[in-house]
Design an enzyme around this catalytic site. Structure first.
Site, PDB file in Angstrom:
ATOM      1  NE  ARG A  26     -20.661  13.793  11.376  1.00 47.88           N
ATOM      2  CZ  ARG A  26     -21.199  12.612  11.233  1.00 47.88           C
ATOM      3  NH1 ARG A  26     -20.824  11.830  10.265  1.00 47.88           N
ATOM      4  NH2 ARG A  26     -22.103  12.175  12.072  1.00 47.88           N
ATOM      5  CG  ASP A 130       5.133  -3.614   0.695  1.00 49.26           C
ATOM      6  OD1 ASP A 130       5.162  -3.657   1.923  1.00 49.26           O
ATOM      7  OD2 ASP A 130       4.185  -4.045   0.000  1.00 49.26           O
ATOM      8  CB  VAL A 131       9.788  -7.234   2.132  1.00 48.55           C
ATOM      9  CG1 VAL A 131      10.693  -6.857   0.976  1.00 48.55           C
ATOM     10  CG2 VAL A 131      10.292  -6.629   3.424  1.00 48.55           C
ATOM     11  CB  CYS A 187      -3.172 -11.255   5.784  1.00 47.82           C
ATOM     12  SG  CYS A 187      -1.787 -11.796   6.714  1.00 47.82           S
ATOM     13  CB  THR A 189       1.039 -13.896   7.805  1.00 51.80           C
ATOM     14  OG1 THR A 189       1.298 -13.534   6.451  1.00 51.80           O
ATOM     15  CG2 THR A 189       2.348 -13.978   8.560  1.00 51.80           C
ATOM     16  CG  ASP A 220      -0.145  -2.341   5.394  1.00 56.56           C
ATOM     17  OD1 ASP A 220      -1.302  -2.368   4.943  1.00 56.56           O
ATOM     18  OD2 ASP A 220       0.811  -2.933   4.868  1.00 56.56           O
ATOM     19  CG  MET A 294      -0.557  -7.869  -3.157  1.00 57.27           C
ATOM     20  SD  MET A 294      -1.509  -8.095  -4.685  1.00 57.27           S
ATOM     21  CE  MET A 294      -0.201  -8.230  -5.886  1.00 57.27           C
ATOM     22  CB  THR A 340     -13.599   9.437  15.641  1.00 54.76           C
ATOM     23  OG1 THR A 340     -14.119   8.453  14.790  1.00 54.76           O
ATOM     24  CG2 THR A 340     -12.916   8.807  16.837  1.00 54.76           C
ATOM     25  CB  CYS A 341     -12.273  14.500  15.250  1.00 59.15           C
ATOM     26  SG  CYS A 341     -10.851  13.719  14.457  1.00 59.15           S
ATOM     27  CB  THR A 342     -17.318  15.757  16.835  1.00 58.50           C
ATOM     28  OG1 THR A 342     -17.937  14.525  16.523  1.00 58.50           O
ATOM     29  CG2 THR A 342     -17.087  16.548  15.572  1.00 58.50           C
TER      30      THR A 342
HETATM   31  P1  5GP Z   1      -6.591  -4.847   4.803  1.00 57.02           P
HETATM   32  O1  5GP Z   1      -6.748  -3.347   4.747  1.00 57.02           O
HETATM   33  O2  5GP Z   1      -7.255  -5.512   3.645  1.00 57.02           O
HETATM   34  O3  5GP Z   1      -7.004  -5.422   6.107  1.00 57.02           O
HETATM   35  O4  5GP Z   1      -5.024  -5.125   4.693  1.00 57.02           O
HETATM   36  C1  5GP Z   1      -4.257  -4.696   3.602  1.00 57.02           C
HETATM   37  C2  5GP Z   1      -2.832  -5.127   3.804  1.00 57.02           C
HETATM   38  O5  5GP Z   1      -2.726  -6.545   3.885  1.00 57.02           O
HETATM   39  C3  5GP Z   1      -1.892  -4.762   2.680  1.00 57.02           C
HETATM   40  O6  5GP Z   1      -1.524  -3.419   2.647  1.00 57.02           O
HETATM   41  C4  5GP Z   1      -0.717  -5.698   2.957  1.00 57.02           C
HETATM   42  O7  5GP Z   1       0.159  -5.189   3.928  1.00 57.02           O
HETATM   43  C5  5GP Z   1      -1.402  -6.917   3.541  1.00 57.02           C
HETATM   44  N1  5GP Z   1      -1.467  -8.004   2.547  1.00 57.02           N
HETATM   45  C6  5GP Z   1      -1.883  -7.955   1.278  1.00 57.02           C
HETATM   46  N2  5GP Z   1      -1.817  -9.156   0.675  1.00 57.02           N
HETATM   47  C7  5GP Z   1      -1.328 -10.001   1.591  1.00 57.02           C
HETATM   48  C8  5GP Z   1      -1.001 -11.397   1.575  1.00 57.02           C
HETATM   49  O8  5GP Z   1      -1.200 -12.120   0.610  1.00 57.02           O
HETATM   50  N3  5GP Z   1      -0.477 -11.902   2.718  1.00 57.02           N
HETATM   51  C9  5GP Z   1      -0.251 -11.124   3.812  1.00 57.02           C
HETATM   52  N4  5GP Z   1       0.300 -11.692   4.865  1.00 57.02           N
HETATM   53  N5  5GP Z   1      -0.572  -9.830   3.878  1.00 57.02           N
HETATM   54  C10 5GP Z   1      -1.099  -9.268   2.776  1.00 57.02           C
END
Ligand code: 5GP
Length: 374
Positions: A26, A130-131, A187, A189, A220, A294, A340-342
């Site tokens: 590796r 970022d949203v 998250c 959502t 992400d 967040m 993984t690459c190897t």
């Molecule tokens: P992880 O690497 O922990 O699985 O995911 C990180 C990502 O979760 C962050 O970069 C962001 O996009 C998302 N995230 C962070 N906080 C929240 C939150 O309160 N709600 C939602 N829906 N996504 C979040």
């Protein structure tokens, strides 16, 4: 109303098929990539992993540490203008490996203008706009407005999970599209809204769209282990952003606390005659840190004076084990991806997606002793 009948995949629904390889070790694998960004015109060389811009992981301490490994950090947006200006202007900050983060409301633009006036020309290489929902017209307009004003800054923009919007954001000036709705470790959502897309399929779809226009993507959320990071790259992601995997370290924001817990173990006290005097569950202790989304209650209480009545919390708060310095973890992740690459015969990270064949699986690993896994 419509339903898409094709299977869509998460990291855990697949494994990578090993392939004949000429690599012996590796150590022969090169994880560095060089990108020339289409819209900003800048070039960048580094290992394309980013620490998430959450207030626990997107810290200045994290940036200092990860930059030593040529890994990026997206700073969280709750630092003050003066803190940010001092950090970016410091000769100790390698600005190739840090992004300023912002939202799209008026106060975000005001803060940016104030901050930008305090940093030397050319210092800011990356801005992460970022949203939670990158599908609004207002978001696309904000990306376009920022790009017009600062054409030489590389814009990371998201989050989205489908091809048309990826293309639109690249055409409006973003260079790296952040992909992921709902896969994050803290998250909620998908529970609160029912919206999302399995992360590996989202990556494959968005990468294809972005690459067709000369743009890039950043997966992400949803990576739980080095193998998931490798799968994200193999699925075509150019960058991978990590929150939970980098949480719980010295470089994170938050207090190290002691948490008490019990297992099956009991503490037994005996009488002189050998009979049991008392028996109670043994109390163990471990060092932990808080990690939260967040848009969790914790973050909203901290920064916005609570959850507004018209919305609900879309993040949770958890305790993660304290893991010491982040360097050990990042080296473990990079070691995993090199391995993984190897296995797939890729001598560079760039080749991994070309060498990748995913196998659809129903079981990813043997979980007999999984509670003992790190
Ligand atoms: P992880 O690497 O922990 O699985 O995911 C990180 C990502 O979760 C962050 O970069 C962001 O996009 C998302 N995230 C962070 N906080 C929240 C939150 O309160 N709600 C939602 N829906 N996504 C979040």
């Amino acid at each position: 109303m419509q339903i898409i009948p094709d299977d869509k995949f998460d990291f855990k629904s697949v494994l990578l098929r090993p392939k004949r390889s000429t690599l012996n070790s590796r150590s022969e694998v090169d994880l560095m990539r060089t990108f020339k960004f289409k819209n900003s015109g800048n070039s960048w060389t580094g290992i394309p992993i980013m620490s998430a811009n959450m207030d626990t992981t997107g810290t200045m301490e994290m940036q200092r540490e990860l930059a030593k490994h040529k890994v990026m950090t997206c700073l969280h947006k709750h630092y003050t203008v003066d803190e940010l200006a001092e950090f970016f202007n410091s000769p100790d900050t390698d600005t190739q490996y840090v992004a300023y983060s912002m939202g799209i409301v008026e106060k975000d633009f005001k803060k940016w203008d104030e901050f930008y006036a305090k940093v030397s020309q050319g210092t800011i290489k990356f801005v992460c706009i970022d949203v939670a929902n990158g599908y609004t017209e207002r978001f696309g307009d904000a990306v376009a407005k920022f790009h017009q004003k600062h054409p030489n800054i590389t814009i990371i923009a998201g989050n989205v999970v489908t091809c048309e919007i990826t293309e639109e954001l690249i055409l409006r000036g973003a260079d790296i599209i952040k992909v992921g709705i709902g896969p994050g470790s803290v998250c909620t959502t998908r529970i609160q809204t029912g919206v999302g897309m399995p992360q590996l399929s989202a990556i494959m779809e968005c990468a294809d769209a972005a690459h067709g226009l000369g743009g890039l993507i950043c997966s992400d959320g949803g990576c739980t282990c080095p193998g998931d990071v490798a799968k994200a790259f193999a699925g075509g992601s150019d960058f991978v952003m990590l929150g939970g995997m980098l949480a719980g370290h010295e470089e994170c924001n938050g207090k190290i606390e002691t948490s008490y817990y019990t297992t099956d173990e009991v503490e037994v006290e005996f009488n002189k005659d050998g009979t049991v005097k008392s028996s109670k569950p043994k109390i163990h202790e471990k060092k932990v840190m808080k990690f939260y989304g967040m848009s969790s209650d914790t973050a909203m209480d901290k920064y916005s004076g609570g959850v507004a009545q018209y919305r609900s919390s879309e993040g949770r708060t958890v305790e993660v084990p304290f893991r010491g310095r982040v360097e050990t973890t990042i080296l473990d992740i990079l070691g995993g991806v090199r391995s993984t690459c190897t296995y797939v015969g890729a001598s560079t990270l760039k080749q991994i997606s070309k060498r990748a064949t995913f196998i659809k699986v129903v079981q990813q690993f043997n979980s007999t002793f999984s509670s003992k896994l790190k």
